[in-house]
Design an enzyme around this catalytic site. Structure first.
Site, mmCIF file in Angstrom:
data_model
loop_
_atom_site.group_PDB
_atom_site.id
_atom_site.type_symbol
_atom_site.label_atom_id
_atom_site.label_comp_id
_atom_site.label_asym_id
_atom_site.label_seq_id
_atom_site.Cartn_x
_atom_site.Cartn_y
_atom_site.Cartn_z
ATOM 1 N N LYS A 61 0.809 -1.223 0.000
ATOM 2 C CA LYS A 61 0.000 0.000 0.000
ATOM 3 C C LYS A 61 0.847 1.279 0.000
ATOM 4 O O LYS A 61 0.382 2.328 -0.415
ATOM 5 C CB LYS A 61 -0.940 0.027 1.206
ATOM 6 C CG LYS A 61 -2.049 -1.014 1.141
ATOM 7 C CD LYS A 61 -3.365 -0.382 0.814
ATOM 8 C CE LYS A 61 -4.532 -1.318 0.645
ATOM 9 N NZ LYS A 61 -4.510 -2.578 1.349
ATOM 10 N N SER A 86 -8.407 1.471 8.985
ATOM 11 C CA SER A 86 -7.743 1.050 10.214
ATOM 12 C C SER A 86 -6.580 0.157 9.845
ATOM 13 O O SER A 86 -5.892 -0.376 10.694
ATOM 14 C CB SER A 86 -8.727 0.303 11.112
ATOM 15 O OG SER A 86 -9.386 -0.686 10.369
ATOM 16 N N GLU A 212 -9.567 -13.691 -3.786
ATOM 17 C CA GLU A 212 -10.191 -13.028 -2.639
ATOM 18 C C GLU A 212 -10.688 -14.067 -1.648
ATOM 19 O O GLU A 212 -10.757 -15.256 -1.951
ATOM 20 C CB GLU A 212 -11.297 -12.074 -3.103
ATOM 21 C CG GLU A 212 -12.456 -12.738 -3.770
ATOM 22 C CD GLU A 212 -13.450 -11.730 -4.351
ATOM 23 O OE1 GLU A 212 -13.366 -10.533 -4.029
ATOM 24 O OE2 GLU A 212 -14.307 -12.164 -5.124
ATOM 25 N N GLY A 216 -15.759 -13.220 1.249
ATOM 26 C CA GLY A 216 -15.878 -11.877 0.671
ATOM 27 C C GLY A 216 -15.694 -11.911 -0.827
ATOM 28 O O GLY A 216 -14.803 -11.266 -1.368
ATOM 29 N N ASP A 218 -17.173 -10.631 -3.324
ATOM 30 C CA ASP A 218 -17.872 -9.603 -4.109
ATOM 31 C C ASP A 218 -17.200 -9.369 -5.463
ATOM 32 O O ASP A 218 -17.875 -9.101 -6.455
ATOM 33 C CB ASP A 218 -17.947 -8.288 -3.327
ATOM 34 C CG ASP A 218 -16.577 -7.759 -2.989
ATOM 35 O OD1 ASP A 218 -15.893 -8.386 -2.154
ATOM 36 O OD2 ASP A 218 -16.163 -6.734 -3.564
ATOM 37 N N SER A 312 1.358 -9.809 -0.400
ATOM 38 C CA SER A 312 1.075 -8.369 -0.395
ATOM 39 C C SER A 312 1.367 -7.645 0.911
ATOM 40 O O SER A 312 1.471 -6.419 0.919
ATOM 41 C CB SER A 312 -0.368 -8.118 -0.832
ATOM 42 O OG SER A 312 -1.260 -8.824 -0.006
HETATM 43 C C1 LIG Z 1 -5.233 -3.681 1.061
HETATM 44 C C2 LIG Z 1 -4.596 -5.005 0.994
HETATM 45 C C3 LIG Z 1 -4.959 -5.947 -0.001
HETATM 46 C C4 LIG Z 1 -6.049 -5.686 -1.008
HETATM 47 O O1 LIG Z 1 -5.688 -4.657 -1.885
HETATM 48 P P1 LIG Z 1 -6.753 -3.900 -2.765
HETATM 49 O O2 LIG Z 1 -5.985 -2.922 -3.539
HETATM 50 O O3 LIG Z 1 -7.747 -3.276 -1.822
HETATM 51 O O4 LIG Z 1 -7.436 -4.936 -3.598
HETATM 52 C C5 LIG Z 1 -4.245 -7.127 -0.064
HETATM 53 N N1 LIG Z 1 -3.268 -7.410 0.831
HETATM 54 C C6 LIG Z 1 -2.917 -6.548 1.801
HETATM 55 C C7 LIG Z 1 -1.828 -6.937 2.721
HETATM 56 C C8 LIG Z 1 -3.567 -5.316 1.916
HETATM 57 O O5 LIG Z 1 -3.194 -4.456 2.883
#
Ligand SMILES: *Cc1c(COP(=O)(O)O)cnc(C)c1O
Length: 329
Positions: A61, A86, A212, A216, A218, A312
């Site tokens: 992010k 959060s 996903e 969830g 969606d 991620s």
């Molecule tokens: C926010 C997040 C996601 C999902 O990312 P999006 O861009 O909202 O699809 C996946 N993994 C982690 C660790 C995140 O913080």
């Protein structure tokens, strides 16, 4: 005036990803790409894990947050930014703001984990707590942002956020070469949409797949319905993917460029956390394991293919990590 940044339809393009890469260069980590013979043997594929759990503030992010704030005109940026989250986006906004020398205000639920509130304050952000059962955070956000002239940076449905997230796939493909398949984690779709833009340009023909949580789904439902489907807040340990709907921008890109969306269970996420800890000595948070869970548990066709897999994020408190990874398989 025409906005030259986005494509004619208002959607970000690969050019925006390339510009984002320039903006974040030297500030965001160029995270390592990891391989595992065990994982390759389990799947019959050549897997390239992009380790965004080792990114600044512990998740991908930071890329989108830093890019979006950097892209603001200087006078606007100087007044500061606001975000409601959060999770990892809040910490990314807080850190990016500190690095860019501007004030950040983060609206968080009063019952958010104390460690997350402390981490966000630790990056220098002003945290405003609200009661999630009685107060509307968006209304509160507007109330605070308006008079102070703050710019709201949303967690996924924003061209510069999407473009910033796409830099992770751009780096991955630049590092390992073209891929047959790229598997990303899916919440609101910033990561998946950005990665799809980068893959389409740098590795044409690459199948881009989003993963996903089962509870969830969606994104999967929206993908099949051809319109954005909204669901109640899902109950899952993947707390970074508890969004209830894709955004209009992320959906448009995903619909056009993504091949498939699959889902994994919480048990499969835990299994994957255990694999990363035990075999690869990596701490990944549940949401960060979405893509890898689908690949390692045979839910996507990767046999004999070169496959990029996004890890991620790694933000999980140690007690939770110990509890989840210590559970009997
Ligand atoms: C926010 C997040 C996601 C999902 O990312 P999006 O861009 O909202 O699809 C996946 N993994 C982690 C660790 C995140 O913080």
């Amino acid at each position: 005036m025409q906005d030259e940044r986005a494509g004619a339809d208002g959607l970000p393009t690969y050019a925006d990803v390339a510009r984002a890469a320039e903006r974040i260069a030297g500030t965001a980590h160029r995270t390592p790409v990891l391989t595992s013979r065990t994982a390759d043997a389990m799947t019959g594929a050549k897997l390239f894990f992009k380790a965004e759990n080792l990114q600044r503030a512990g998740a991908f992010k930071f890329r989108g947050a830093y890019n979006a704030i950097s892209a603001l005109p200087e006078a606007v940026r100087a007044r500061g930014v606001l975000s409601f989250s959060s999770g990892n986006h809040a910490q990314a906004i807080a850190l990016a703001s500190r690095l860019l020398g501007i004030p950040a205000t983060i609206i968080m639920p009063a019952d958010a984990p104390a460690a997350k509130v402390a981490a966000t304050r630790g990056y220098g952000a002003e945290v405003v707590l609200y009661d999630r059962y009685s107060q509307d955070r968006e209304a509160l956000g507007r109330e605070i942002a308006g008079p102070r002239g703050l710019t709201v940076i949303p967690p996924f449905n924003h061209p510069d956020v999407i473009a910033g997230q796409g830099t992770l796939a751009q780096e991955l493909i630049e590092t390992v070469g073209p891929l047959d398949v790229l598997v990303a984690c899916l919440g609101g779709g910033g990561q998946l949409a950005g990665c799809a833009l980068a893959a389409a340009e740098l590795s044409p023909g690459c199948r881009v797949i989003g993963v996903e949580p089962e509870a969830g789904n969606d994104g999967q439902r929206s993908f099949h319905a051809g319109r954005v489907v909204t669901i109640p807040v899902p109950r899952t340990i993947a707390d970074g993917a508890q969004s209830t709907a894709l955004g209009d921008l992320t959906f448009a890109i995903i619909r056009a460029r993504v091949a498939e969306i699959v889902t994994v269970s919480d048990a499969q996420l835990v299994e994957t956390m255990r694999f990363f800890a035990g075999r690869m000595k990596l701490v990944a948070e549940p949401t960060g394991c979405l893509a890898a869970a689908a690949v390692l548990q045979g839910l996507v066709d990767v046999w004999d293919k070169r496959v990029g897999v996004v890890i991620s994020g790694g933000n999980v408190d140690l007690a939770t990590f110990a509890r989840l990874t210590g559970e009997a398989a």
